[in-house]
Design a protein around this motif. Structure first.
Motif, PDB file in Angstrom:
ATOM      1  N   ALA A  21       0.699  -1.210   0.004  1.00 50.68           N
ATOM      2  CA  ALA A  21      -0.040   0.019  -0.064  1.00 50.68           C
ATOM      3  C   ALA A  21       0.949   1.128  -0.068  1.00 50.68           C
ATOM      4  CB  ALA A  21      -0.900  -0.027   1.183  1.00 50.68           C
ATOM      5  N   ALA A  22       2.005   1.233   0.854  1.00 54.12           N
ATOM      6  CA  ALA A  22       2.900   2.388   0.795  1.00 54.12           C
ATOM      7  C   ALA A  22       3.726   2.728  -0.554  1.00 54.12           C
ATOM      8  CB  ALA A  22       4.008   2.094   1.801  1.00 54.12           C
ATOM      9  N   VAL A  23       3.680   1.609  -1.337  1.00 48.87           N
ATOM     10  CA  VAL A  23       4.552   1.675  -2.672  1.00 48.87           C
ATOM     11  C   VAL A  23       3.406   2.383  -3.551  1.00 48.87           C
ATOM     12  CG1 VAL A  23       5.187   0.451  -4.689  1.00 48.87           C
ATOM     13  CG2 VAL A  23       6.023  -0.188  -2.458  1.00 48.87           C
ATOM     14  N   LYS A  24       1.901   1.909  -3.557  1.00 48.27           N
ATOM     15  CA  LYS A  24       0.969   2.615  -4.546  1.00 48.27           C
ATOM     16  C   LYS A  24       0.828   3.825  -4.010  1.00 48.27           C
ATOM     17  CE  LYS A  24      -1.343  -1.668  -5.125  1.00 48.27           C
ATOM     18  NZ  LYS A  24      -2.339  -2.679  -5.095  1.00 48.27           N
ATOM     19  N   LYS A  25       0.850   4.394  -2.776  1.00 45.36           N
ATOM     20  CA  LYS A  25       0.682   5.594  -2.400  1.00 45.36           C
ATOM     21  C   LYS A  25       1.900   6.444  -2.872  1.00 45.36           C
ATOM     22  CE  LYS A  25      -2.294   5.131   1.271  1.00 45.36           C
ATOM     23  NZ  LYS A  25      -2.630   5.076   3.087  1.00 45.36           N
ATOM     24  N   ALA A  26       3.013   6.082  -2.943  1.00 44.60           N
ATOM     25  CA  ALA A  26       4.329   6.623  -3.211  1.00 44.60           C
ATOM     26  C   ALA A  26       4.139   6.991  -4.784  1.00 44.60           C
ATOM     27  CB  ALA A  26       5.507   6.011  -2.935  1.00 44.60           C
ATOM     28  N   LEU A  27       3.712   5.817  -5.460  1.00 43.14           N
ATOM     29  CA  LEU A  27       3.327   6.133  -6.827  1.00 43.14           C
ATOM     30  C   LEU A  27       2.632   7.096  -7.493  1.00 43.14           C
ATOM     31  CD1 LEU A  27       3.823   2.262  -7.869  1.00 43.14           C
ATOM     32  CD2 LEU A  27       5.636   4.086  -8.263  1.00 43.14           C
ATOM     33  N   ALA A  28       1.587   7.372  -6.450  1.00 37.71           N
ATOM     34  CA  ALA A  28       0.689   8.357  -6.870  1.00 37.71           C
ATOM     35  C   ALA A  28       1.139   9.825  -6.583  1.00 37.71           C
ATOM     36  CB  ALA A  28      -0.536   8.126  -5.678  1.00 37.71           C
ATOM     37  N   PHE A  29       2.079  10.124  -6.101  1.00 44.22           N
ATOM     38  CA  PHE A  29       2.754  11.338  -6.035  1.00 44.22           C
ATOM     39  C   PHE A  29       2.927  11.929  -7.327  1.00 44.22           C
ATOM     40  CE2 PHE A  29       5.407  10.073  -1.957  1.00 44.22           C
ATOM     41  CZ  PHE A  29       4.358  10.473  -1.356  1.00 44.22           C
ATOM     42  N   LYS A  30       3.294  11.228  -8.149  1.00 42.78           N
ATOM     43  CA  LYS A  30       3.384  11.644  -9.850  1.00 42.78           C
ATOM     44  C   LYS A  30       2.323  12.605 -10.055  1.00 42.78           C
ATOM     45  CE  LYS A  30       5.618  10.831 -14.068  1.00 42.78           C
ATOM     46  NZ  LYS A  30       4.923  11.957 -14.911  1.00 42.78           N
ATOM     47  N   GLU A  31       0.890  11.971  -9.797  1.00 45.16           N
ATOM     48  CA  GLU A  31      -0.432  12.742 -10.202  1.00 45.16           C
ATOM     49  C   GLU A  31      -0.494  14.052  -9.144  1.00 45.16           C
ATOM     50  OE1 GLU A  31      -1.502  11.874 -13.106  1.00 45.16           O
ATOM     51  OE2 GLU A  31       0.010  10.628 -13.239  1.00 45.16           O
ATOM     52  N   ALA A  32      -0.175  13.982  -7.941  1.00 42.37           N
ATOM     53  CA  ALA A  32      -0.371  14.900  -6.961  1.00 42.37           C
ATOM     54  C   ALA A  32       0.569  15.966  -6.730  1.00 42.37           C
ATOM     55  CB  ALA A  32      -0.646  14.364  -5.751  1.00 42.37           C
ATOM     56  N   VAL A  33       1.668  15.806  -7.210  1.00 43.70           N
ATOM     57  CA  VAL A  33       2.855  16.717  -6.656  1.00 43.70           C
ATOM     58  C   VAL A  33       3.278  17.369  -8.221  1.00 43.70           C
ATOM     59  CG1 VAL A  33       4.875  17.029  -5.628  1.00 43.70           C
ATOM     60  CG2 VAL A  33       3.503  15.401  -4.593  1.00 43.70           C
ATOM     61  N   PRO A  34       3.224  18.525  -8.456  1.00 39.01           N
ATOM     62  CA  PRO A  34       3.794  19.102  -9.620  1.00 39.01           C
ATOM     63  C   PRO A  34       5.514  18.883  -9.585  1.00 39.01           C
ATOM     64  CG  PRO A  34       2.545  20.767  -8.401  1.00 39.01           C
ATOM     65  CD  PRO A  34       2.699  19.611  -7.369  1.00 39.01           C
ATOM     66  N   GLY A  35       6.022  18.923 -10.741  1.00 36.89           N
ATOM     67  CA  GLY A  35       7.435  18.852 -10.819  1.00 36.89           C
ATOM     68  C   GLY A  35       8.006  17.547 -11.055  1.00 36.89           C
ATOM     69  N   ILE A  36       7.322  16.195 -10.678  1.00 37.98           N
ATOM     70  CA  ILE A  36       7.813  15.061 -10.699  1.00 37.98           C
ATOM     71  C   ILE A  36       7.866  14.634 -12.172  1.00 37.98           C
ATOM     72  CG2 ILE A  36       7.674  12.864 -10.165  1.00 37.98           C
ATOM     73  CD1 ILE A  36       6.308  13.557  -7.508  1.00 37.98           C
ATOM     74  N   LEU A  37       9.030  14.431 -12.759  1.00 35.66           N
ATOM     75  CA  LEU A  37       9.076  13.888 -14.157  1.00 35.66           C
ATOM     76  C   LEU A  37       8.818  12.610 -14.345  1.00 35.66           C
ATOM     77  CD1 LEU A  37      12.234  15.958 -15.304  1.00 35.66           C
ATOM     78  CD2 LEU A  37       9.763  16.594 -15.778  1.00 35.66           C
ATOM     79  N   SER A  38       9.354  11.552 -13.274  1.00 40.52           N
ATOM     80  CA  SER A  38       9.167  10.411 -13.034  1.00 40.52           C
ATOM     81  C   SER A  38       9.469   9.617 -11.734  1.00 40.52           C
ATOM     82  CB  SER A  38      10.161   9.673 -14.014  1.00 40.52           C
ATOM     83  OG  SER A  38      11.447   9.326 -13.597  1.00 40.52           O
ATOM     84  N   ILE A  39       8.876   8.494 -11.625  1.00 41.14           N
ATOM     85  CA  ILE A  39       8.789   8.076 -10.114  1.00 41.14           C
ATOM     86  C   ILE A  39       8.744   6.443 -10.334  1.00 41.14           C
ATOM     87  CG2 ILE A  39       6.469   8.199  -9.695  1.00 41.14           C
ATOM     88  CD1 ILE A  39       7.038   8.818  -6.762  1.00 41.14           C
ATOM     89  N   SER A  40       9.867   5.727  -9.450  1.00 40.97           N
ATOM     90  CA  SER A  40       9.458   4.490  -9.214  1.00 40.97           C
ATOM     91  C   SER A  40       9.517   3.889  -8.044  1.00 40.97           C
ATOM     92  CB  SER A  40      10.491   3.650 -10.114  1.00 40.97           C
ATOM     93  OG  SER A  40      11.793   3.937  -9.592  1.00 40.97           O
ATOM     94  N   ALA A  41       8.876   2.936  -7.547  1.00 42.31           N
ATOM     95  CA  ALA A  41       9.015   2.580  -5.963  1.00 42.31           C
ATOM     96  C   ALA A  41       8.897   1.026  -5.981  1.00 42.31           C
ATOM     97  CB  ALA A  41       7.811   3.372  -5.087  1.00 42.31           C
ATOM     98  N   GLY A  42       9.250   0.416  -4.876  1.00 44.28           N
ATOM     99  CA  GLY A  42       8.822  -0.941  -4.744  1.00 44.28           C
ATOM    100  C   GLY A  42       9.598  -1.607  -3.637  1.00 44.28           C
ATOM    101  N   ILE A  43       9.134  -2.664  -3.292  1.00 42.54           N
ATOM    102  CA  ILE A  43       9.738  -3.443  -2.406  1.00 42.54           C
ATOM    103  C   ILE A  43      11.023  -4.321  -2.421  1.00 42.54           C
ATOM    104  CG2 ILE A  43       9.174  -5.497  -0.560  1.00 42.54           C
ATOM    105  CD1 ILE A  43       6.273  -4.964  -1.110  1.00 42.54           C
ATOM    106  N   ILE A  44      12.128  -3.892  -1.835  1.00 43.18           N
ATOM    107  CA  ILE A  44      13.398  -4.473  -2.139  1.00 43.18           C
ATOM    108  C   ILE A  44      13.389  -6.006  -2.146  1.00 43.18           C
ATOM    109  CG2 ILE A  44      15.819  -4.576  -1.436  1.00 43.18           C
ATOM    110  CD1 ILE A  44      15.507  -1.463  -0.400  1.00 43.18           C
ATOM    111  N   GLU A  45      13.981  -6.599  -3.112  1.00 39.77           N
ATOM    112  CA  GLU A  45      13.994  -8.035  -3.251  1.00 39.77           C
ATOM    113  C   GLU A  45      15.525  -8.524  -3.211  1.00 39.77           C
ATOM    114  OE1 GLU A  45      11.910  -9.142  -6.476  1.00 39.77           O
ATOM    115  OE2 GLU A  45       9.881  -8.956  -5.597  1.00 39.77           O
ATOM    116  N   THR A  46      16.637  -7.564  -2.681  1.00 44.01           N
ATOM    117  CA  THR A  46      17.992  -8.175  -2.734  1.00 44.01           C
ATOM    118  C   THR A  46      17.888  -9.316  -1.809  1.00 44.01           C
ATOM    119  OG1 THR A  46      18.475  -5.658  -3.035  1.00 44.01           O
ATOM    120  CG2 THR A  46      20.186  -7.221  -2.218  1.00 44.01           C
ATOM    121  N   GLU A  47      18.622 -10.462  -2.243  1.00 45.62           N
ATOM    122  CA  GLU A  47      18.551 -11.521  -1.627  1.00 45.62           C
ATOM    123  C   GLU A  47      19.653 -11.684  -0.601  1.00 45.62           C
ATOM    124  OE1 GLU A  47      16.632 -14.472  -1.885  1.00 45.62           O
ATOM    125  OE2 GLU A  47      15.509 -13.390  -3.379  1.00 45.62           O
ATOM    126  N   ASN A  48      20.746 -10.815  -0.882  1.00 46.97           N
ATOM    127  CA  ASN A  48      22.025 -10.996  -0.025  1.00 46.97           C
ATOM    128  C   ASN A  48      21.825  -9.853   1.186  1.00 46.97           C
ATOM    129  OD1 ASN A  48      24.528 -10.342   1.351  1.00 46.97           O
ATOM    130  ND2 ASN A  48      25.537 -10.820  -0.588  1.00 46.97           N
TER     131      ASN A  48
END
Length: 99
Positions: A21-48
């Motif tokens: 849910a936090a990732v989805k809310k962060a991704l929604a910043f692009k529509e809500a906040v002026p000046g954002i050109l691109s955004i990516s967010a996710g749950i870290i899957e690094t194994e090590n």
């Protein structure tokens, strides 16, 4: 352009569903906040675990310029997000740089 990178270490009480849910809310910043050109967010899957160091969520935002990044920091949508995840956050790493 200006890059804003964020890594969040969260408490065990922050469930997988809450993280998604936090990732989805962060991704929604692009529509809500002026000046954002691109955004990516996710749950870290690094194994090590040595590389992951307990960090669970990552965000990358590209802004038009440094001022847009500063404006985002004060934006109500971002502030609400911080209030929501704050109780679950153990540590945070932020790196900002122009490119």
């Amino acid at each position: 352009m200006y890059e804003h990178l964020v890594l969040l270490k969260v408490k065990d009480s922050f469930t997988a569903q809450q993280q998604e849910a936090a990732v989805k809310k962060a991704l929604a910043f692009k529509e809500a906040v002026p000046g954002i050109l691109s955004i990516s967010a996710g749950i870290i899957e690094t194994e090590n675990p040595q590389h992951k160091q307990g960090f669970a969520l990552a965000l990358r935002l590209t802004f038009e310029d440094k001022q847009a990044c500063l404006d985002y920091d004060a934006h109500p949508a971002h502030q609400a997000f911080l209030q929501e995840i704050g109780p679950y956050t153990e540590d945070i790493i932020i790196a900002d740089y122009p490119f």
